[in-house]
Scaffold this motif. Structure first.
Motif, short mmCIF file in Angstrom:
data_model
loop_
_atom_site.label_atom_id
_atom_site.label_comp_id
_atom_site.label_asym_id
_atom_site.label_seq_id
_atom_site.Cartn_x
_atom_site.Cartn_y
_atom_site.Cartn_z
N ARG A 163 0.84 -1.20 0.00
CA ARG A 163 0.00 0.00 0.00
C ARG A 163 0.87 1.24 0.00
N ALA A 164 0.36 2.31 -0.58
CA ALA A 164 1.05 3.59 -0.51
C ALA A 164 0.99 4.13 0.91
N GLY A 165 1.94 4.99 1.26
CA GLY A 165 2.07 5.46 2.63
C GLY A 165 1.13 6.59 3.01
N THR A 166 0.22 6.97 2.13
CA THR A 166 -0.83 7.94 2.47
C THR A 166 -2.11 7.52 1.77
N ALA A 167 -3.21 8.16 2.13
CA ALA A 167 -4.53 7.72 1.66
C ALA A 167 -4.81 8.28 0.26
N VAL A 168 -4.17 7.70 -0.73
CA VAL A 168 -4.23 8.22 -2.09
C VAL A 168 -5.66 8.23 -2.63
N ALA A 169 -6.39 7.15 -2.45
CA ALA A 169 -7.75 7.07 -2.99
C ALA A 169 -8.68 8.04 -2.29
N ASP A 170 -8.63 8.08 -0.96
CA ASP A 170 -9.47 9.01 -0.20
C ASP A 170 -9.22 10.45 -0.62
N LEU A 171 -7.96 10.85 -0.59
CA LEU A 171 -7.63 12.25 -0.82
C LEU A 171 -7.89 12.67 -2.26
N SER A 172 -7.61 11.79 -3.21
CA SER A 172 -7.88 12.15 -4.60
C SER A 172 -9.38 12.20 -4.87
N ALA A 173 -10.16 11.33 -4.24
CA ALA A 173 -11.62 11.41 -4.39
C ALA A 173 -12.12 12.75 -3.84
N GLY A 174 -11.56 13.19 -2.71
CA GLY A 174 -11.94 14.49 -2.17
C GLY A 174 -11.59 15.62 -3.12
N LEU A 175 -10.42 15.54 -3.74
CA LEU A 175 -10.01 16.57 -4.70
C LEU A 175 -10.92 16.59 -5.92
N TYR A 176 -11.23 15.41 -6.45
CA TYR A 176 -12.10 15.36 -7.62
C TYR A 176 -13.50 15.88 -7.28
N ALA A 177 -13.99 15.55 -6.09
CA ALA A 177 -15.31 16.04 -5.69
C ALA A 177 -15.30 17.56 -5.56
N ALA A 178 -14.26 18.12 -4.95
CA ALA A 178 -14.16 19.57 -4.82
C ALA A 178 -14.09 20.23 -6.20
N THR A 179 -13.34 19.63 -7.11
CA THR A 179 -13.27 20.16 -8.48
C THR A 179 -14.64 20.14 -9.13
N GLY A 180 -15.38 19.04 -8.97
CA GLY A 180 -16.72 18.94 -9.53
C GLY A 180 -17.67 19.98 -8.95
N ILE A 181 -17.55 20.22 -7.64
CA ILE A 181 -18.39 21.23 -6.99
C ILE A 181 -18.12 22.61 -7.59
N LEU A 182 -16.86 22.96 -7.76
CA LEU A 182 -16.52 24.27 -8.30
C LEU A 182 -17.03 24.41 -9.73
N MET A 183 -16.94 23.34 -10.54
CA MET A 183 -17.48 23.40 -11.90
C MET A 183 -18.99 23.55 -11.89
N ALA A 184 -19.66 22.85 -10.98
CA ALA A 184 -21.11 22.96 -10.89
C ALA A 184 -21.54 24.35 -10.44
N LEU A 185 -20.77 24.96 -9.55
CA LEU A 185 -21.08 26.33 -9.12
C LEU A 185 -20.94 27.31 -10.28
N VAL A 186 -19.92 27.11 -11.11
CA VAL A 186 -19.74 27.98 -12.27
C VAL A 186 -20.89 27.78 -13.26
N GLU A 187 -21.25 26.52 -13.52
CA GLU A 187 -22.33 26.24 -14.47
C GLU A 187 -23.65 26.81 -13.98
N ARG A 188 -23.86 26.80 -12.67
CA ARG A 188 -25.12 27.31 -12.11
C ARG A 188 -25.32 28.79 -12.40
N GLN A 189 -24.24 29.52 -12.59
CA GLN A 189 -24.34 30.93 -12.92
C GLN A 189 -25.06 31.14 -14.24
N THR A 190 -24.97 30.14 -15.13
CA THR A 190 -25.64 30.22 -16.43
C THR A 190 -27.05 29.64 -16.38
N SER A 191 -27.16 28.44 -15.80
CA SER A 191 -28.45 27.74 -15.82
C SER A 191 -29.37 28.12 -14.68
#
Length: 396
Positions: A163-191
């Motif tokens: 195993r890797a020495g840090t929580a790679v799957a957990d932390l990257s899932a959190g990063l991808y979710a945060a990225t998705g949230i920011l994209m959805a917030l930007v899209e909401r400005q239009t829709s």
């Protein structure tokens, strides 16, 4: 707690229904950038797994839940669910990491939330996806590391999965979710509309395999363990020195020739066995056999100075105490100090991205459970008498 009204996400309210690591790390990003993140958690004694993230004042809770407010709600109680509905009506984002079926039982699925607030964005983080054969399995970082291919390529050749020495799957899932949230917030400005976005530890882990995954998908090549060597480039990896080790990162032919010059063996730079990347990879073991005795002739510190002068990529290999003592790490400010009411001044891991006008900032230590319950209820329009009643009935 006072919030910075000039922060990048000032004015954005996030309901944090998450725990453990993937969801909390997602919400931490939003909180440090100024969002009003309300951590919703069960009152003491309701959740049998309430201690899953360790002591409240411990390093993990403080690092994951800083810059947030805490509201306790027992969502099994009708009165608490009414509080949640009022909270959702004021929210921009809800983040949850329940198993996929649980959100429907608690009424925090997207359809239920959108009926209350059509502008709300729901971010769901699961172990393996929202549907499919593994959807109801509990998700843990190491399970995703194994299923997503990371453990099969980590470690020394032949030693078995590591195993890797840090929580790679957990932390990257959190990063991808945060990225998705920011994209959805930007899209909401239009829709003007919210939407549901979801990711999982499994999907994030596979995405983090990046070129290793692409090697298989495009060329059918199954990556194997390469230890400290780079899987497709050499000489890169750990080299022994007179007093320890260093990391070497030679990839281009020009860097290889510069290394050979600095080591006093310029003829190796044009030797047909080593002159090109393909030749060096084909003769990987011979490259190491030639280089290791040469590196053993000098100390790590001396080699790092010499290689830097020769523009050859190299670096030290630090334990964590050395990491935060390094002058460049100090310069970029990867430790941020915050005052905790019981522990005094504590250092936490800072945000690694720098916005020049609206920088991230840890605004407060992790809150005590329910520390902001009464204040948040008052913001939602509950009277003092109604708040007292909610406490009496154990709804909050």
């Amino acid at each position: 707690m006072s919030r910075d009204k000039t922060a990048a996400l000032a004015g954005i309210r996030v309901i944090d229904l998450t725990r453990v690591r993937a969801g909390p790390s997602c919400c931490r990003i939003l909180a440090d950038h100024g969002a009003d993140v309300i951590k919703v958690e069960a009152p003491a004694g309701v959740d049998p797994n309430e201690s899953i993230s360790g002591p409240r004042d411990g390093y993990d809770m403080q690092n994951l839940h800083r810059s947030k407010r805490s509201l306790t709600l027992n969502l099994k109680e009708p009165a608490a669910r009414e509080v949640m509905r009022k909270l959702v009506a004021t929210a921009d984002v809800v983040v949850e990491n329940y198993r996929p079926d649980v959100k429907y039982r608690l009424g925090v699925d997207y359809e239920s939330l959108a009926a209350i607030n059509p502008r709300v964005i729901l971010a769901s983080i699961s172990g393996f996806g929202q549907d499919g054969p593994y959807a109801k399995r509990p998700g843990f970082d190491q399970i995703a590391q194994g299923l997503g291919g990371l453990m099969a390529v980590t470690g020394l050749p032949g030693q078995g999965p590591v195993r890797a020495g840090t929580a790679v799957a957990d932390l990257s899932a959190g990063l991808y979710a945060a990225t998705g949230i920011l994209m959805a917030l930007v899209e909401r400005q239009t829709s003007g509309k919210g939407q549901w976005l979801h990711t999982s530890l499994l999907e994030a882990q596979i995405a983090m395999m990046d070129f290793q995954a692409a090697r298989y998908l495009m060329d059918g090549e199954v990556p194997q363990q390469a230890g400290n060597d780079h899987p497709v480039s050499t000489p890169t990896g750990v080299m022994p020195t007179k007093n320890g080790h260093l990391n070497l990162g030679v990839s281009g032919d020009g860097q290889w020739r510069a290394l050979c010059e600095e080591m006093g063996r310029p003829e190796l730079g044009t030797d047909e066995r080593f002159a090109t990347g393909a030749a060096r990879t084909a003769n990987r073991a011979l490259v190491r056999e030639v280089l290791e005795p040469l590196f053993m002739e000098d100390t790590t510190e001396s080699w790092l100075d010499r290689l830097e002068a020769a523009s050859v990529p190299a670096g030290p290999i630090y334990a964590m105490d050395k990491v935060f003592a390094d002058p460049q790490v100090r310069h970029v400010g990867m430790a941020e100090t915050i005052t905790h009411p019981r522990r005094g001044d504590i250092d936490l891991v800072a945000m690694p991205v720098h916005l020049t006008r609206t920088p991230a900032h840890i605004s407060s230590p992790a809150p005590d459970a329910g520390e902001h319950t009464d204040a948040i209820l008052a913001e939602l329009g509950f009277s003092a008498e109604e708040i007292a009643r909610l406490h009496e009935t154990k709804a909050v």
